[in-house]
Enzyme design. Structure first.
Site, mmCIF file in Angstrom:
data_model
loop_
_atom_site.group_PDB
_atom_site.id
_atom_site.type_symbol
_atom_site.label_atom_id
_atom_site.label_comp_id
_atom_site.label_asym_id
_atom_site.label_seq_id
_atom_site.Cartn_x
_atom_site.Cartn_y
_atom_site.Cartn_z
ATOM 1 N N THR A 241 0.909 -1.142 0.000
ATOM 2 C CA THR A 241 0.000 0.000 0.000
ATOM 3 C C THR A 241 0.935 1.175 0.000
ATOM 4 O OG1 THR A 241 -1.775 -1.028 1.302
ATOM 5 C CG2 THR A 241 -1.517 1.327 1.581
ATOM 6 N N ARG A 269 -14.538 -6.193 0.135
ATOM 7 C CA ARG A 269 -13.806 -6.026 1.398
ATOM 8 C C ARG A 269 -13.112 -4.674 1.432
ATOM 9 N NH1 ARG A 269 -8.071 -5.025 2.450
ATOM 10 N NH2 ARG A 269 -7.581 -5.852 4.505
HETATM 11 N N1 ASP Z 1 -3.521 -2.128 4.541
HETATM 12 C C1 ASP Z 1 -4.013 -2.566 3.274
HETATM 13 C C2 ASP Z 1 -5.283 -3.318 3.444
HETATM 14 O O1 ASP Z 1 -5.444 -4.011 4.421
HETATM 15 C C3 ASP Z 1 -3.121 -3.434 2.487
HETATM 16 C C4 ASP Z 1 -1.769 -3.509 2.939
HETATM 17 O O2 ASP Z 1 -1.125 -2.513 3.235
HETATM 18 O O3 ASP Z 1 -1.307 -4.643 2.986
HETATM 19 O O4 ASP Z 1 -6.110 -3.243 2.551
#
Ligand code: ASP
Length: 389
Positions: A241, A269
């Site tokens: 992210t 989601r």
């Molecule tokens: N935090 C983001 C999510 O859970 C993805 C990530 O950073 O892994 O959608």
């Protein structure tokens, strides 16, 4: 910045805090968070830094460079970081954000993003947005052009189209291949052939399976522990992210987080990234913060908001990140989310920027990094951490 290892962290805390940390690693879960007042303040490179500053997740070095250039030229800090975020959203080789992001379990790319202006204390957010590669820019327009904070799904897409964004296919061949590989190896009782059943891959075709002989299913939580427990480890599993926070020389703060979310997620989601107070939060009176990693864990401790609140109580940015991660570890109680020592089997990295320009970052597990442009130099530094393998 020198990272803090677990031994150093424990030695820097009082006995009470160390006991609390031990409780976390056993999964006891009821221990209080590290007491801010009880901690000597460990020295951190970012503690003494002053405005301006742009920090980002480890994949955001191009973002911090671009945003700092724009801020230096007088651009609003939120426009600057959204513009810098576009570089990563537009890059198909980053499979965790925007174009090329890994899709959901149905092979559809759904993007989430949020932004916040610390001066106005206004936020904008989009969730499960399809076919638009720059969700952060859409979130910015939700903030600037509507009375709302959050738009999701078809409503977010309709809004983006009205704002002039163009639809495009975000599923690159590499992401589609990765999804096919994951889908194919997911289970033996479906109609997709697993790799070890495919003769075109040079595998011996397996005979009829005895009951109970199914290969273990992949688990995103196992993957997050630092190594996918899936039949073929070439299947990428991302938890990437991009988060970016900026502060100008006059103390104007802004935050932005953009993601394709957890790969192979259930359609619809939402993780922490589009949630104001979880994936990012900022307030000109205090500071700014954001998160990357297992969004479900971040949401359940109101991650970014909590980091900012800890800074308000006097913790340095790095200490504030560690305190929130410590709470996250303490509150992770389900066995499926713990390793054999009772520690979280996933990772989260938090990023913090105080209104005066001090900055820091920490991860649950050693190995996290963050990008920082301090007004003079653009670097990628190692994040502090709570646990080490
Ligand atoms: N935090 C983001 C999510 O859970 C993805 C990530 O950073 O892994 O959608």
């Amino acid at each position: 910045m020198s990272p803090i290892d677990r031994r150093t962290f424990v030695s820097m805390t009082t006995a009470a805090t160390a006991a609390s940390l031990a409780g976390a690693s056993l999964g006891a879960g009821s221990a209080p968070v590290a007491q801010p007042g009880a901690n000597p303040r460990p020295a951190r490179a970012g503690d003494d830094h002053r405005c301006p500053c742009v920090i980002s997740s480890g994949n955001g070095a191009r973002t911090t460079a671009k945003a700092m250039d724009l801020i230096a030229a007088g651009t609003h800090p939120l426009d600057a970081i959204v513009e810098g975020t576009k570089i990563v959203e537009d890059d198909p080789s980053d499979m965790s954000v925007g174009l090329g992001g890994l899709p959901n379990e149905e092979g559809v790319v759904q993007l989430d993003a949020s932004v916040m202006d610390g001066m106005l204390h206004r936020a904008g957010s989009v969730g499960s947005l399809e076919n638009i590669k720059n969700p952060a820019a859409v979130a910015l327009l939700v903030m600037r052009r509507t009375d709302h904070v959050m738009l999701v799904g078809p409503g977010a897409l309709k809004f983006a189209l009205r704002m002039g964004f163009k639809e495009e296919n975000l599923l690159t061949d590499a992401a589609r291949e990765a999804w096919l590989k994951w889908r194919g190896n997911l289970g033996r009782d479906d109609k997709w052939l697993n790799d070890d059943e495919r003769e075109d891959l040079g595998q011996r075709k397996s005979g009829p399976r005895a009951e109970g002989s199914a290969a273990p299913r992949s688990s995103p939580h196992d993957a997050r522990a630092g190594g996918p427990v899936i039949p073929d480890s070439t299947i990428p599993f991302t938890w990437g992210t991009i988060h970016t926070s900026a502060v100008t020389s006059t103390g104007h703060l802004a935050a932005c987080t953009s993601t394709s979310g957890l790969s192979w997620k259930l359609p619809g989601r939402l993780g922490d990234s589009p949630i104001v107070g979880a994936g990012m939060y900022c307030d000109n009176a205090i500071g700014s913060a954001g998160a990357t990693g297992r969004g479900e864990a971040v949401i359940q401790v109101c991650g970014a908001f909590s980091v900012v609140e800890h800074m308000d109580r006097g913790l340095s940015p790095t200490e504030a990140c560690l305190a929130v991660l410590k709470r996250m570890a303490d509150r992770t109680r389900e066995k499926r989310l713990l390793d054999d020592k009772g520690r979280p089997n996933f990772n989260v990295t938090m990023y913090a920027l105080r209104k005066d320009g001090a900055y820091g970052s920490a991860s649950l597990w050693k190995g996290g990094s963050f990008a920082v442009h301090d007004g003079k130099e653009n670097r990628v530094l190692e994040s502090a951490w709570l646990f080490e393998k």
